[in-house]
Design a protein around this motif. Structure first.
Motif, PDB file in Angstrom:
ATOM      1  N   TYR A  85      14.845  32.778 -17.441  1.00 47.19           N
ATOM      2  CA  TYR A  85      15.694  31.606 -17.633  1.00 47.19           C
ATOM      3  C   TYR A  85      15.224  30.442 -16.752  1.00 47.19           C
ATOM      4  N   LEU A  86      14.915  30.738 -15.484  1.00 43.88           N
ATOM      5  CA  LEU A  86      14.476  29.677 -14.565  1.00 43.88           C
ATOM      6  C   LEU A  86      13.170  29.050 -15.018  1.00 43.88           C
ATOM      7  N   VAL A  87      12.233  29.895 -15.426  1.00 43.79           N
ATOM      8  CA  VAL A  87      10.900  29.407 -15.773  1.00 43.79           C
ATOM      9  C   VAL A  87      10.963  28.442 -16.959  1.00 43.79           C
ATOM     10  N   PHE A  88      11.891  28.697 -17.874  1.00 44.46           N
ATOM     11  CA  PHE A  88      12.009  27.786 -19.020  1.00 44.46           C
ATOM     12  C   PHE A  88      12.932  26.604 -18.727  1.00 44.46           C
ATOM     13  N   ALA A  89      14.116  26.925 -18.182  1.00 46.59           N
ATOM     14  CA  ALA A  89      15.144  25.885 -18.081  1.00 46.59           C
ATOM     15  C   ALA A  89      14.750  24.774 -17.100  1.00 46.59           C
ATOM     16  N   LEU A  90      14.216  25.139 -15.942  1.00 49.16           N
ATOM     17  CA  LEU A  90      13.977  24.117 -14.913  1.00 49.16           C
ATOM     18  C   LEU A  90      12.983  23.043 -15.339  1.00 49.16           C
ATOM     19  N   PRO A  91      11.774  23.442 -15.756  1.00 49.47           N
ATOM     20  CA  PRO A  91      10.822  22.387 -16.151  1.00 49.47           C
ATOM     21  C   PRO A  91      11.330  21.571 -17.329  1.00 49.47           C
ATOM     22  N   ILE A  92      11.961  22.231 -18.299  1.00 47.23           N
ATOM     23  CA  ILE A  92      12.474  21.496 -19.456  1.00 47.23           C
ATOM     24  C   ILE A  92      13.487  20.455 -19.000  1.00 47.23           C
ATOM     25  N   GLN A  93      14.420  20.872 -18.154  1.00 41.90           N
ATOM     26  CA  GLN A  93      15.483  19.946 -17.738  1.00 41.90           C
ATOM     27  C   GLN A  93      14.931  18.791 -16.907  1.00 41.90           C
ATOM     28  N   VAL A  94      14.045  19.108 -15.982  1.00 39.85           N
ATOM     29  CA  VAL A  94      13.526  18.038 -15.114  1.00 39.85           C
ATOM     30  C   VAL A  94      12.671  17.064 -15.932  1.00 39.85           C
ATOM     31  N   ALA A  95      11.797  17.614 -16.768  1.00 38.21           N
ATOM     32  CA  ALA A  95      10.926  16.747 -17.566  1.00 38.21           C
ATOM     33  C   ALA A  95      11.756  15.892 -18.524  1.00 38.21           C
ATOM     34  N   LEU A  96      12.680  16.539 -19.221  1.00 44.05           N
ATOM     35  CA  LEU A  96      13.516  15.829 -20.184  1.00 44.05           C
ATOM     36  C   LEU A  96      14.367  14.768 -19.477  1.00 44.05           C
ATOM     37  N   GLY A  97      14.934  15.153 -18.338  1.00 47.51           N
ATOM     38  CA  GLY A  97      15.795  14.232 -17.600  1.00 47.51           C
ATOM     39  C   GLY A  97      15.059  12.972 -17.193  1.00 47.51           C
ATOM     40  N   PHE A  98      13.872  13.151 -16.623  1.00 46.70           N
ATOM     41  CA  PHE A  98      13.119  11.982 -16.175  1.00 46.70           C
ATOM     42  C   PHE A  98      12.605  11.164 -17.354  1.00 46.70           C
ATOM     43  N   PHE A  99      12.249  11.852 -18.428  1.00 47.07           N
ATOM     44  CA  PHE A  99      11.748  11.127 -19.591  1.00 47.07           C
ATOM     45  C   PHE A  99      12.853  10.271 -20.212  1.00 47.07           C
ATOM     46  N   ILE A 100      14.030  10.856 -20.367  1.00 49.72           N
ATOM     47  CA  ILE A 100      15.151  10.084 -20.928  1.00 49.72           C
ATOM     48  C   ILE A 100      15.476   8.910 -20.017  1.00 49.72           C
ATOM     49  N   ALA A 101      15.477   9.170 -18.713  1.00 47.04           N
ATOM     50  CA  ALA A 101      15.768   8.085 -17.764  1.00 47.04           C
ATOM     51  C   ALA A 101      14.751   6.959 -17.923  1.00 47.04           C
ATOM     52  N   TYR A 102      13.485   7.318 -18.089  1.00 43.97           N
ATOM     53  CA  TYR A 102      12.428   6.312 -18.257  1.00 43.97           C
ATOM     54  C   TYR A 102      12.665   5.515 -19.537  1.00 43.97           C
ATOM     55  N   LEU A 103      13.086   6.224 -20.590  1.00 40.53           N
ATOM     56  CA  LEU A 103      13.320   5.544 -21.870  1.00 40.53           C
ATOM     57  C   LEU A 103      14.483   4.575 -21.779  1.00 40.53           C
ATOM     58  N   ILE A 104      15.568   4.998 -21.146  1.00 42.27           N
ATOM     59  CA  ILE A 104      16.749   4.119 -21.129  1.00 42.27           C
ATOM     60  C   ILE A 104      16.746   3.191 -19.931  1.00 42.27           C
ATOM     61  N   ASN A 105      15.653   3.177 -19.183  1.00 36.59           N
ATOM     62  CA  ASN A 105      15.612   2.338 -17.992  1.00 36.59           C
ATOM     63  C   ASN A 105      15.380   0.867 -18.323  1.00 36.59           C
ATOM     64  N   ALA A 106      14.748   0.621 -19.466  1.00 37.75           N
ATOM     65  CA  ALA A 106      14.509  -0.763 -19.865  1.00 37.75           C
ATOM     66  C   ALA A 106      15.846  -1.487 -19.981  1.00 37.75           C
ATOM     67  N   PRO A 107      15.884  -2.756 -19.517  1.00 39.29           N
ATOM     68  CA  PRO A 107      17.156  -3.450 -19.574  1.00 39.29           C
ATOM     69  C   PRO A 107      17.550  -3.829 -21.000  1.00 39.29           C
ATOM     70  N   TRP A 108      18.590  -3.214 -21.506  1.00 35.15           N
ATOM     71  CA  TRP A 108      19.121  -3.602 -22.808  1.00 35.15           C
ATOM     72  C   TRP A 108      20.620  -3.435 -22.796  1.00 35.15           C
ATOM     73  N   ALA A 109      21.278  -4.041 -23.780  1.00 34.37           N
ATOM     74  CA  ALA A 109      22.723  -4.222 -23.726  1.00 34.37           C
ATOM     75  C   ALA A 109      23.497  -2.907 -23.633  1.00 34.37           C
ATOM     76  N   GLY A 110      23.092  -1.897 -24.398  1.00 36.57           N
ATOM     77  CA  GLY A 110      23.896  -0.684 -24.471  1.00 36.57           C
ATOM     78  C   GLY A 110      23.644   0.305 -23.346  1.00 36.57           C
TER      79      GLY A 110
END
Lengths: 357, 308
Positions: B91-116
């Motif tokens: 569980y750790l080997v799969f969940a941790l990298p997926i969550q960290v990578a996904l989390g940072f990637f989503i943050a990078y995507l929504i980091n651009a300044p836009w209204a919503g």
């Protein structure tokens, strides 16, 4: 080649317009300084040239091409930032070569250009260091190295020296000048320090409140300031101003009834004026404007005298030695060509102008 | 003269007095925290340690006869314990990298300044405020093989039906999906804060230097974020070792023991089989292993930071 034309450039954030139509023609190889107090729009204008801010109106041309909608990386410019903006995770060599790597320049050529730039800037010994292992002056030099490696059409400098201490600032200033004489690349240099602007630039653009107050060679701004603002801004220590009414052509009648005879009359024949005289243009003589000495500060090569005329504090700078006890009355004379007469206007806030680090 | 004599012992006293008073003040400020820590952390830990080295007396509900390492020997010989450790590891080997990578990637995507952006960020917090047991039950419905909506959607694109809770691998996948749904937003929050704190001018320099979106991400953003990514990893790792609630609600360790993480096993041994002494020994083993691994990881991440 490296010409920059700014044609009626405007910038607005929402309903607030911060640049009200700026036009400047910059020739290839010219060094132009944009100078003004904070908030005058000089940095915004530079960032518009760089492509980091959109252009609300007007056109900006680099090398005869309108770049309004060209991405920063395709404008063939290099910029040196106030906080250096080095990549903290890369060593000096990689920082300087980064732009070339992005452009897929062959590796041997990158190495060659980086070492050439390092040689010019004296960075050879530091190439393997990280930015955090460098001093402020060294970081500044790396930031410049990153710019010159690119061999761009235009260098943009955004207050590059304001994070350095006074001594280093003077040293880097002459290095920048030397670099420009050597490379002869068109340079646009933003600063709030009028001395930097004066010493470096072929042409100085004084900005205030989003408009150009005056534009010209440094000494022209010093000799013939077009406005009270420019007169107050250019020159150090700043120009003295005395306000009053003009009577009989050449008599300045001040609020408390003091009458000062000007060596020239006002060619425009205004009745209310502000008269400006630079501290270094006063001469202490037997006759002339009476002034009451308050402080005398010798620095060896020259002496600064703080005195009062009609209750207003003025500064006088004389070559060589001078001494007088406080409250002595001295007489000051000015040559006709050194009297500047302006429309009466509230003086610009000198404290704000002097926020030079 | 007498004044001086009278004053000297007095001055010595006043010199000592402020010191003891200072100490007293300091300790009195710390006392509430100390009491709380002892009552809520230290006491349970030492109680667990005590139990793990003893025979557990059900009648007195406390540690009985001291048996040394007997409980530990028994636990280490128990294949079920090691099986549950393996499940946790998978569980750790799969969940941790997926969550960290996904989390940072989503943050990078929504980091651009836009209204919503603000609204989106707020929506991202919802999974974190849903009670884990509720989340588990909700996902049980979503993933239900017969009338779950996920299988219905997968059916629309020609996949499935997948037996999410019947197949051993799929059950583990389901647990990881639920856990990721629940914890990625937390990482997005940390990552967003970290990205807002990055120096803007470095990215502007990258823009001028010719970086496109992708090379900005890889050559500038990721290296600058390495320390935060490492820290997030540690935080999530410590949280994930405790994984229990979602498994309890969604699969209860099934099918078979496919999702039986070690905490679920300890829980069952203690509160179902009433083998408190063995459970305590297992808890101590897990605690020590976690501390050792965290230490190694922290050391490694420090090395990584030096690299960048």
């Amino acid at each position: 080649m490296g010409t920059v034309q700014i044609r009626n450039a405007r910038k607005a954030y929402g309903a607030v317009e911060v640049l009200h139509g700026i036009s400047i023609d910059i020739e290839d190889g010219e060094f132009v300084a944009l100078v003004g107090p904070s908030g005058c729009g000089k940095s915004t204008l530079l960032r518009m040239i760089a492509g980091l801010e959109d252009i609300t109106g007007g056109d900006i041309l680099i090398a005869d091409r309108v770049v309004n909608n060209v991405a920063p990386k395709d404008r063939d410019i290099a910029m040196v930032f106030q906080n250096y903006a080095l990549y903290p995770h890369m060593n000096v060599r990689d920082n300087m070569g980064f732009a070339l790597r992005q452009r897929r320049v062959p590796k041997p050529e990158i190495a060659e250009r980086v070492s050439a730039a390092a040689r010019i800037l004296g960075l050879e010994a530091l190439l393997d260091r990280k930015p955090r292992q460098l001093s402020g002056g060294q970081r500044q030099r790396v930031a410049m190295g990153r710019a010159i490696v690119r061999d761009p059409n235009v260098f943009l400098f955004d207050e590059p020296l304001s994070n350095l201490d006074a001594k280093l600032r003077v040293q880097m200033r002459s290095e920048i000048k030397e670099l420009h004489q050597r490379l002869n690349t068109t340079t646009i240099y933003v600063t709030h320090d009028q001395i930097e602007a004066m010493t470096l630039a072929d042409r100085v653009v004084v900005m205030n409140g989003g408009v150009i107050e005056q534009m010209g060679p440094p000494l022209e701004l010093y000799d013939r300031p077009a406005s009270l603002f420019v007169a107050a801004f250019i020159g150090s220590p700043p120009m003295n101003f005395l306000s009053g009414r003009l009577a009989e052509g050449d008599i300045l009648l001040m609020a408390d009834g003091t009458r000062l005879r000007l060596p020239v009359g006002d060619p425009k024949r205004r009745s209310e004026v502000t008269v400006g005289v630079r501290p270094e243009h006063f001469a202490v003589a037997e006759t002339g404007w009476p002034a009451v000495v308050s402080v005398v500060e010798p620095t060896g090569s020259e002496t600064q005298i703080t005195a009062r005329i009609a209750g207003q504090t003025i500064r006088v700078l004389v070559r060589g030695r001078f001494s007088a006890p406080p409250e002595t009355v001295i007489h000051l004379q000015v040559a006709p060509e050194h009297v500047h007469i302006f429309d009466p206007a509230p003086l610009p806030d000198l404290a704000e102008l002097e926020d030079v680090a | 003269m007498s004044d001086v004599l009278a004053a000297s012992p007095g001055s010595a006293k006043t010199r000592r007095n402020p010191l003891t008073r200072d100490l007293l003040v300091r300790w009195s400020f710390m006392l509430p925290a100390i009491i709380l820590m002892v009552a809520l952390l230290a006491y349970p830990i030492f109680y667990t340690l005590d139990i793990s080295f003893s025979r557990f007396e059900i009648t007195s509900f406390g540690a009985g006869e001291w048996v040394g390492l007997e409980n530990y020997r028994e636990v280490i010989a128990d294949y079920r314990f090691w099986d549950s450790m393996k499940v946790t590891l998978i569980y750790l080997v799969f969940a941790l990298p997926i969550q960290v990578a996904l989390g940072f990637f989503i943050a990078y995507l929504i980091n651009a300044p836009w209204a919503g952006r603000g609204l989106l960020r707020a929506l991202f917090i919802i999974p974190m405020v849903v009670a884990p047991v509720v989340a588990g039950g909700m996902w049980r419905m979503i993933l239900d093989p017969l009338w779950g909506i996920l299988n219905y959607w997968l059916g629309l694109i020609g996949l499935g039906p997948l037996d999410w809770f019947g197949d051993a691998n799929l059950a583990m996948a389901a647990v990881i999906i639920i856990d990721t749904w629940r914890w990625t937003p937390f990482i997005v929050l940390i990552a967003t804060a970290a990205m807002l704190a990055l120096p803007k001018d470095v990215f502007e320099a990258a823009k001028i230097d010719g970086c496109n979106w992708w090379s900005t991400l890889w050559s500038v953003a990721v290296p600058l974020l390495v320390p935060v990514i490492a820290a997030t990893f540690v935080i999530r790792w410590l949280g994930a070792v405790k994984m229990f609630d979602i498994v309890l609600a969604a699969t209860y360790g099934g099918p078979g023991k496919a999702t039986g993480v070690v905490n679920l096993f300890i829980y069952e041994e203690a509160f179902r089989s009433l083998r408190f002494a063995e459970a305590a020994a297992m808890a101590v083993i897990v605690l020590v292993l976690t501390m050792v691994l965290t230490g190694i990881f922290l050391r490694g991440s420090r090395k990584l930071e030096e690299w960048f």
